[in-house]
Design a protein around this motif. Structure first.
Motif, PDB file in Angstrom:
ATOM      1  N   LYS A 138      36.289 -71.887 -29.065  1.00 13.73           N
ATOM      2  CA  LYS A 138      37.029 -72.689 -30.034  1.00 13.73           C
ATOM      3  C   LYS A 138      38.519 -72.760 -29.662  1.00 13.73           C
ATOM      4  N   HIS A 141      39.440 -75.304 -27.223  1.00 12.61           N
ATOM      5  CA  HIS A 141      39.151 -76.654 -27.710  1.00 12.61           C
ATOM      6  C   HIS A 141      37.770 -77.137 -27.300  1.00 12.61           C
ATOM      7  N   GLY A 152      39.987 -76.219 -20.776  1.00 13.48           N
ATOM      8  CA  GLY A 152      39.810 -75.316 -21.901  1.00 13.48           C
ATOM      9  C   GLY A 152      39.714 -73.868 -21.461  1.00 13.48           C
TER      10      GLY A 152
END
Length: 159
Positions: A138, A141, A152
């Motif tokens: 999370k 992203h 990410g």
């Protein structure tokens, strides 16, 4: 990495990633420096001795057979600051973190998911539960079911 409930912070400076986490992943024996053996272990046979030798040659500035954090930081800072087209033109190929990402991305779908991270972290001797891994994704992203892209993944390491 980031246990659930921990306070996370970015590195000091204007958007400069904290590369210590990435260094620590590659420093398998935790002696504060990366050796050829650390790289062999980290890449688990996915990268040959020639590539490992090239990595060491590029990063080992004092030619003592080890890559200290400062050397690692210089190499990755310069790799992160170059765009992909320039790297291909200059023949430098992929940077070390792209290689690490590919090793962790076992199914080769271009994303590191829960199972990919869980498997790699367990192999590296780091006990992280599913909630921690989902929190990492999370923070990068990504989506819990889909995982994170390379960008990410770098975001996760910079926290």
């Amino acid at each position: 990495m980031c246990p659930t409930g921990s306070v996370l912070h970015s590195a000091a400076g204007a958007g400069k990633p904290n590369l210590r986490s990435a260094f620590d992943v590659l420093d398998v024996d935790r002696d504060g420096k990366i050796s050829r053996e650390d790289l062999r272990t980290s890449y688990g046979g996915f990268v040959g001795d020639d590539m490992i030798g090239t990595m060491m040659t590029v990063a080992d500035s004092n030619e003592d057979g080890y890559v200290e954090f400062e050397d690692f930081e210089k190499v990755l800072d310069s790799s992160i600051n170059r765009n992909g087209d320039e790297k291909r033109k200059n023949g430098t190929g992929m940077n070390v973190m792209e290689d690490v990402f590919k090793v962790i991305d076992k199914d080769g779908d271009g994303k590191v998911g829960v199972e990919d991270l869980k498997s790699y972290l367990s192999w590296a001797g780091l006990q992280v539960d599913d909630d921690d891994i989902k929190a990492m994704i999370k923070l990068g992203h990504g989506e819990e079911n889909g995982g994170v892209t390379y960008e990410g993944f770098l975001q996760i390491l910079s926290l």
